[in-house]
Design a protein around this motif. Structure first.
Motif, short mmCIF file in Angstrom:
data_model
loop_
_atom_site.label_atom_id
_atom_site.label_comp_id
_atom_site.label_asym_id
_atom_site.label_seq_id
_atom_site.Cartn_x
_atom_site.Cartn_y
_atom_site.Cartn_z
N VAL A 62 0.85 -1.19 0.00
CA VAL A 62 0.00 0.00 0.00
C VAL A 62 0.88 1.24 0.00
N PHE A 63 0.48 2.23 -0.78
CA PHE A 63 1.17 3.52 -0.80
C PHE A 63 0.35 4.56 -0.05
N GLY A 64 1.05 5.45 0.64
CA GLY A 64 0.38 6.53 1.35
C GLY A 64 0.94 7.86 0.92
N CYS A 65 0.12 8.90 1.03
CA CYS A 65 0.57 10.24 0.66
C CYS A 65 -0.07 11.28 1.56
N VAL A 66 0.73 12.23 2.01
CA VAL A 66 0.19 13.38 2.73
C VAL A 66 -0.33 14.35 1.67
N VAL A 67 -1.63 14.61 1.70
CA VAL A 67 -2.29 15.34 0.61
C VAL A 67 -2.49 16.82 0.92
N GLY A 68 -2.02 17.29 2.07
CA GLY A 68 -2.14 18.69 2.41
C GLY A 68 -2.86 18.86 3.74
N PRO A 69 -3.05 20.11 4.12
CA PRO A 69 -2.62 21.34 3.44
C PRO A 69 -1.12 21.55 3.55
N CYS A 122 -4.01 3.01 -2.34
CA CYS A 122 -3.44 4.17 -1.66
C CYS A 122 -4.28 4.58 -0.46
N VAL A 123 -3.63 5.22 0.50
CA VAL A 123 -4.34 5.90 1.59
C VAL A 123 -3.85 7.34 1.63
N SER A 124 -4.76 8.24 1.98
CA SER A 124 -4.37 9.65 2.09
C SER A 124 -4.30 10.05 3.55
N ILE A 125 -3.35 10.92 3.86
CA ILE A 125 -3.14 11.43 5.21
C ILE A 125 -3.08 12.95 5.11
N THR A 126 -3.73 13.65 6.03
CA THR A 126 -3.61 15.09 6.03
C THR A 126 -2.48 15.53 6.95
#
Length: 200
Positions: free
Chosen positions: A59-66, A90-94
């Motif tokens: 699984v890939f993760g990404c900090v999507v902002g702000p 994917c999972v998104s992290i703020t």
């Protein structure tokens, strides 16, 4: 579970990778203008540290902002491309979630400097990562918060990034990775202003 998470939302780009037992990390402090040229070599270096190949990531993760508009786009585009190429989720992290994770206070406000004496801010209650408030606050307004205030400084914590990613995977909260902007970029604001002038 092998997880790779990228945060390019600030001047310090962070990469965190776990093979289920150990966490490997990479931090670049060369500034957000270098993220585009450094992100793939940084991923390669982190993979080499772990002994893993990119297609072994589950699984890939990404900090999507702000955060930085350009940095957000670089991070999101890179992670989406890697996930598409390998057929993984994917999972998104703020940025707010990363700052608030692990805080046990009944209330905590986290903040990211967005210049001009202003901060992107979010308030969390009872250790939940669902904010009860999200918005823009001045330095004065931030100082009047009646709870613990955490300001973003330095690189993201790799252990927090991995922990949040694991939590979202367990909850089946997979994402298409949409950039999380709280306001339009300077270029978009200037474009809107020009078009407004034309219609007046």
């Amino acid at each position: 579970m092998k997880i790779l998470v990228i945060d390019a939302t600030s001047d310090m780009m962070s990469i965190a990778l776990t093979d289920g037992e150990k966490t490997f990390s990479f931090v670049s402090n060369e500034g957000s203008k270098k993220h585009n040229s450094l992100i793939m070599p940084a991923i390669d270096e982190t993979l080499k540290k772990s002994g893993l190949k990119i297609d072994e990531i589950d699984v890939f993760g990404c900090v999507v902002g702000p955060g930085s508009f350009t940095g957000i786009r670089i991070g999101v585009a890179t992670v989406k491309a890697l996930a598409f190429a390998t057929g993984k989720k994917c999972v998104s992290i703020t940025t707010f979630e990363e700052l608030a994770y692990g805080e046990n206070d009944s209330q905590v406000t986290v903040a990211i400097d967005c210049r001009h004496n202003s901060y992107y801010a979010a308030k969390f209650e009872n250790s939940s990562l669902n904010p009860v408030f999200v918005g823009e606050l001045s330095e004065e307004e931030l100082s009047k918060q009646n709870c613990k205030v955490i300001k973003k400084s330095g690189a993201s914590n790799p252990d927090k990034l991995i922990a949040i990613a694991k939590m979202k995977i367990q909850a089946n909260e997979f994402s298409e990775l949409v950039p999380y902007y709280l306001k339009k970029s300077q270029a978009e604001r200037e474009y809107d202003a020009k078009n407004m002038d034309k219609t007046v």
